[in-house]
Scaffold this motif. Structure first.
Motif, PDB file in Angstrom:
ATOM      1  N   ASN A  39      18.080   3.167 -33.815  1.00  0.00           N
ATOM      2  CA  ASN A  39      17.290   4.361 -33.546  1.00  0.00           C
ATOM      3  C   ASN A  39      17.474   5.330 -34.702  1.00  0.00           C
ATOM      4  OD1 ASN A  39      16.340   3.625 -30.880  1.00  0.00           O
ATOM      5  ND2 ASN A  39      18.435   3.941 -30.181  1.00  0.00           N
ATOM      6  N   LEU A  40      16.361   5.744 -35.307  1.00  0.00           N
ATOM      7  CA  LEU A  40      16.399   6.656 -36.433  1.00  0.00           C
ATOM      8  C   LEU A  40      15.812   8.005 -36.045  1.00  0.00           C
ATOM      9  CD1 LEU A  40      15.135   4.373 -39.346  1.00  0.00           C
ATOM     10  CD2 LEU A  40      17.442   4.580 -38.401  1.00  0.00           C
ATOM     11  N   GLN A  41      16.331   9.049 -36.675  1.00  0.00           N
ATOM     12  CA  GLN A  41      15.787  10.390 -36.491  1.00  0.00           C
ATOM     13  C   GLN A  41      15.353  10.921 -37.846  1.00  0.00           C
ATOM     14  OE1 GLN A  41      18.421  13.278 -34.743  1.00  0.00           O
ATOM     15  NE2 GLN A  41      16.810  14.794 -34.470  1.00  0.00           N
ATOM     16  N   CYS A  42      14.127  11.381 -37.925  1.00  0.00           N
ATOM     17  CA  CYS A  42      13.625  11.996 -39.155  1.00  0.00           C
ATOM     18  C   CYS A  42      14.116  13.437 -39.214  1.00  0.00           C
ATOM     19  CB  CYS A  42      12.102  11.952 -39.164  1.00  0.00           C
ATOM     20  SG  CYS A  42      11.344  12.801 -40.571  1.00  0.00           S
ATOM     21  N   TYR A  43      14.724  13.810 -40.342  1.00  0.00           N
ATOM     22  CA  TYR A  43      15.172  15.188 -40.430  1.00  0.00           C
ATOM     23  C   TYR A  43      14.596  15.937 -41.622  1.00  0.00           C
ATOM     24  CZ  TYR A  43      18.772  14.444 -44.053  1.00  0.00           C
ATOM     25  OH  TYR A  43      19.434  14.166 -45.224  1.00  0.00           O
ATOM     26  N   PHE A  55       9.854  10.299 -46.177  1.00  0.00           N
ATOM     27  CA  PHE A  55      10.436  10.596 -44.872  1.00  0.00           C
ATOM     28  C   PHE A  55      11.921  10.255 -44.932  1.00  0.00           C
ATOM     29  CE2 PHE A  55       6.004   9.522 -44.362  1.00  0.00           C
ATOM     30  CZ  PHE A  55       5.527  10.533 -43.532  1.00  0.00           C
ATOM     31  N   ILE A  56      12.767  11.245 -44.686  1.00  0.00           N
ATOM     32  CA  ILE A  56      14.210  11.058 -44.770  1.00  0.00           C
ATOM     33  C   ILE A  56      14.778  10.939 -43.359  1.00  0.00           C
ATOM     34  CG2 ILE A  56      16.381  11.992 -45.642  1.00  0.00           C
ATOM     35  CD1 ILE A  56      14.782  13.522 -47.710  1.00  0.00           C
ATOM     36  N   PHE A  57      15.600   9.907 -43.157  1.00  0.00           N
ATOM     37  CA  PHE A  57      16.137   9.590 -41.839  1.00  0.00           C
ATOM     38  C   PHE A  57      17.659   9.607 -41.852  1.00  0.00           C
ATOM     39  CE2 PHE A  57      12.104   7.309 -42.200  1.00  0.00           C
ATOM     40  CZ  PHE A  57      11.461   7.680 -41.034  1.00  0.00           C
ATOM     41  N   ARG A  58      18.208   9.684 -40.674  1.00  0.00           N
ATOM     42  CA  ARG A  58      19.606   9.354 -40.437  1.00  0.00           C
ATOM     43  C   ARG A  58      19.656   8.559 -39.147  1.00  0.00           C
ATOM     44  NH1 ARG A  58      21.063  15.619 -39.651  1.00  0.00           N
ATOM     45  NH2 ARG A  58      20.047  16.005 -37.654  1.00  0.00           N
ATOM     46  N   CYS A  59      20.696   7.753 -38.993  1.00  0.00           N
ATOM     47  CA  CYS A  59      20.865   7.008 -37.751  1.00  0.00           C
ATOM     48  C   CYS A  59      21.177   7.992 -36.627  1.00  0.00           C
ATOM     49  CB  CYS A  59      21.995   5.993 -37.883  1.00  0.00           C
ATOM     50  SG  CYS A  59      21.621   4.640 -39.020  1.00  0.00           S
ATOM     51  N   ALA A  60      20.644   7.704 -35.444  1.00  0.00           N
ATOM     52  CA  ALA A  60      20.838   8.611 -34.312  1.00  0.00           C
ATOM     53  C   ALA A  60      22.311   8.781 -33.967  1.00  0.00           C
ATOM     54  CB  ALA A  60      20.062   8.101 -33.100  1.00  0.00           C
ATOM     55  N   ASP A  61      23.128   7.742 -34.252  1.00  0.00           N
ATOM     56  CA  ASP A  61      24.564   7.841 -33.970  1.00  0.00           C
ATOM     57  C   ASP A  61      25.352   8.342 -35.180  1.00  0.00           C
ATOM     58  OD1 ASP A  61      24.365   5.699 -35.656  1.00  0.00           O
ATOM     59  OD2 ASP A  61      25.291   4.240 -34.308  1.00  0.00           O
ATOM     60  N   PHE A  62      24.637   8.807 -36.231  1.00  0.00           N
ATOM     61  CA  PHE A  62      25.235   9.369 -37.451  1.00  0.00           C
ATOM     62  C   PHE A  62      26.061   8.349 -38.227  1.00  0.00           C
ATOM     63  CE2 PHE A  62      24.451  13.020 -34.732  1.00  0.00           C
ATOM     64  CZ  PHE A  62      23.778  13.869 -35.597  1.00  0.00           C
ATOM     65  N   SER A  63      25.820   7.072 -38.006  1.00  0.00           N
ATOM     66  CA  SER A  63      26.520   6.052 -38.783  1.00  0.00           C
ATOM     67  C   SER A  63      25.888   5.940 -40.169  1.00  0.00           C
ATOM     68  CB  SER A  63      26.467   4.699 -38.068  1.00  0.00           C
ATOM     69  OG  SER A  63      25.125   4.269 -37.903  1.00  0.00           O
ATOM     70  N   ALA A  64      26.672   5.417 -41.113  1.00  0.00           N
ATOM     71  CA  ALA A  64      26.180   5.224 -42.473  1.00  0.00           C
ATOM     72  C   ALA A  64      25.445   3.895 -42.571  1.00  0.00           C
ATOM     73  CB  ALA A  64      27.347   5.259 -43.461  1.00  0.00           C
ATOM     74  N   LEU A  65      24.582   3.784 -43.553  1.00  0.00           N
ATOM     75  CA  LEU A  65      23.776   2.582 -43.734  1.00  0.00           C
ATOM     76  C   LEU A  65      24.178   1.861 -45.010  1.00  0.00           C
ATOM     77  CD1 LEU A  65      21.321   0.748 -43.139  1.00  0.00           C
ATOM     78  CD2 LEU A  65      19.918   2.389 -44.376  1.00  0.00           C
ATOM     79  N   SER A  66      24.436   0.566 -44.919  1.00  0.00           N
ATOM     80  CA  SER A  66      24.757  -0.252 -46.085  1.00  0.00           C
ATOM     81  C   SER A  66      23.553  -1.105 -46.447  1.00  0.00           C
ATOM     82  CB  SER A  66      25.956  -1.155 -45.771  1.00  0.00           C
ATOM     83  OG  SER A  66      26.181  -2.057 -46.836  1.00  0.00           O
ATOM     84  N   PHE A  67      23.071  -0.980 -47.690  1.00  0.00           N
ATOM     85  CA  PHE A  67      21.962  -1.815 -48.151  1.00  0.00           C
ATOM     86  C   PHE A  67      22.060  -1.968 -49.662  1.00  0.00           C
ATOM     87  CE2 PHE A  67      20.427   2.524 -48.360  1.00  0.00           C
ATOM     88  CZ  PHE A  67      19.628   2.592 -49.500  1.00  0.00           C
ATOM     89  N   GLU A  68      21.278  -2.877 -50.207  1.00  0.00           N
ATOM     90  CA  GLU A  68      21.220  -3.080 -51.643  1.00  0.00           C
ATOM     91  C   GLU A  68      20.002  -2.356 -52.197  1.00  0.00           C
ATOM     92  OE1 GLU A  68      21.169  -7.283 -52.235  1.00  0.00           O
ATOM     93  OE2 GLU A  68      23.089  -7.609 -51.208  1.00  0.00           O
ATOM     94  N   PRO A  69      20.103  -1.742 -53.376  1.00  0.00           N
ATOM     95  CA  PRO A  69      18.947  -1.036 -53.934  1.00  0.00           C
ATOM     96  C   PRO A  69      17.777  -1.992 -54.134  1.00  0.00           C
ATOM     97  CG  PRO A  69      20.668  -1.332 -55.589  1.00  0.00           C
ATOM     98  CD  PRO A  69      21.263  -1.725 -54.281  1.00  0.00           C
TER      99      PRO A  69
END
Length: 378
Positions: A39-43, A55-69
């Motif tokens: 679940n994402l929240q747009c802030y 559109f900038i998001f954060r996870c609803a549970d405020f967890s960090a996201l790991s991904f490759e560029p």
């Protein structure tokens, strides 16, 4: 609000190794597997050009996201009571894992892009799956890079450039972006600031015309071999990453073939983003006596249907009325990843599933054809 103002670019002795090592990016947040929904929240929403928004998001549970560029997520907004799935590249840097962004061009007639532009505001919520995708410099060590993009194809290369500026300031990057006019250049102001902050970055913008811009010092026209040779004379020594409309990427490949470029050092986004709004191609018709017929059982719903050997499991399931999340239909995004409980399929994917997931029994239904009767976890 996340911003890329006042960037600093610390050079480290192992910058290239850190930038291209797959284990690096797992250190910047929690693991978000391609088949997992969050679940994402747009802030925040930023207007980039007249028809492009970030559109900038954060996870609803405020967890960090790991991904490759260079990787993408698959968002699934509910529009008109129907859940739609679309892939969008993460334009932010994985070095800033608590806030991540997608940058979306409004497409005429595009259901999701128009809904995002017209409806998604700060505080809005939606679901997303991902990250996924193999269009990334991770695993391709190189000190000299050439990024070629056009239109909204700038987004994965922007993620790569932001990441390089944050953690690998001694990379030599030439970023050549093509746009209709100077007003259509996405991230123009930020790229200008990044170029000033990062000694190894050179940004070149190629515009087809001036539009309303009175003065323009950079190239006018379209990217071709003479222009590339003039602006980047050492392009044959560089690892090249290309993203943009299909016609643009084909033109780039044509000019590089003309120059006898070594395509072992060439990488491009493996699907046409504009094609994601289209229906999959109709499969070649076949009569029952020309093809094997198999039975597919959906374990959760108990639904059973028959399908031909030349059909993909996804298309047959949808024709039978099954609800299967899907997006790219090209074996890239991983949205249709499903556990195969019984039976065998022939799967030809384009990076949307990892070997460890295959070993666990998962398959991409959009690029799998049956070789026996099947039982699916649906």
């Amino acid at each position: 609000m996340t911003t890329y103002e006042n960037l600093t670019c610390p050079a480290t002795a192992s910058a290239v190794q850190r930038f291209t090592d797959p284990t690096t990016w797992g250190t910047f947040g929690t693991q978000w597997h391609s088949g997992e929904q969050k679940n994402l929240q747009c802030y925040a929403v930023h207007q980039e050009t007249h028809d492009v928004k970030t559109f900038i998001f954060r996870c609803a549970d405020f967890s960090a996201l790991s991904f490759e560029p260079g990787q993408f997520i698959t968002i699934s907004p509910v529009i008109g009571g129907q859940t739609l799935f679309r892939c969008y590249t993460l334009s932010s840097s994985p070095t800033r894992p608590f806030a991540f962004s997608i940058t979306v061009k409004r497409v005429p007639g595009g259901a999701v892009s128009n809904w995002l532009h017209d409806n998604l505001k700060p505080g809005g919520k939606l679901k997303a799956s991902g990250p996924a995708g193999s269009f990334t410099p991770v695993g391709h060590p190189a000190t000299k890079l050439l990024y070629l993009s056009a239109g909204s194809g700038v987004t994965p290369l922007m993620s790569m450039t932001r990441a390089a500026c944050d953690m690998a300031g001694n990379l030599d990057i030439v970023f050549v972006h093509s746009a209709r006019t100077p007003a259509d250049i996405i991230f123009h102001a930020e790229l200008t600031r990044m170029q000033a902050a990062m000694p190894g970055l050179r940004v070149i913008s190629v515009c087809e015309g001036l539009g309303d811009t009175a003065q323009w010092q950079q190239p006018i026209g379209r990217l071709d071999l003479p222009l590339l040779s003039q602006q980047v004379p050492d392009y044959k020594e560089r690892e090249i990453f290309t993203c943009g409309p299909q016609g643009y990427m084909e033109a780039v490949k044509t000019l590089l073939r003309e120059a006898a470029f070594d395509f072992a050092h060439y990488h491009q986004e493996s699907f046409d983003i504009t094609a994601l709004n289209e229906e999959p191609l109709i499969e070649q018709a076949a009569t029952l006596d020309q093809q094997d017929v198999f039975t597919v059982t959906l374990s959760r719903s108990g639904k059973t249907f028959s399908m031909l050997a030349n059909q993909t499991v996804l298309s047959a399931a949808k024709k039978a009325g099954a609800i299967v999340p899907s997006s790219c239909s090209q074996g890239v995004c991983g949205t249709c990843k499903t556990a195969l409980l019984q039976g065998t399929v022939e799967m030809n994917h384009n990076g949307g599933i990892r070997q460890r997931e295959i070993d666990k029994g998962l398959r991409l239904l959009c690029c799998s054809k049956p070789t026996s009767d099947l039982v699916l976890d649906l």
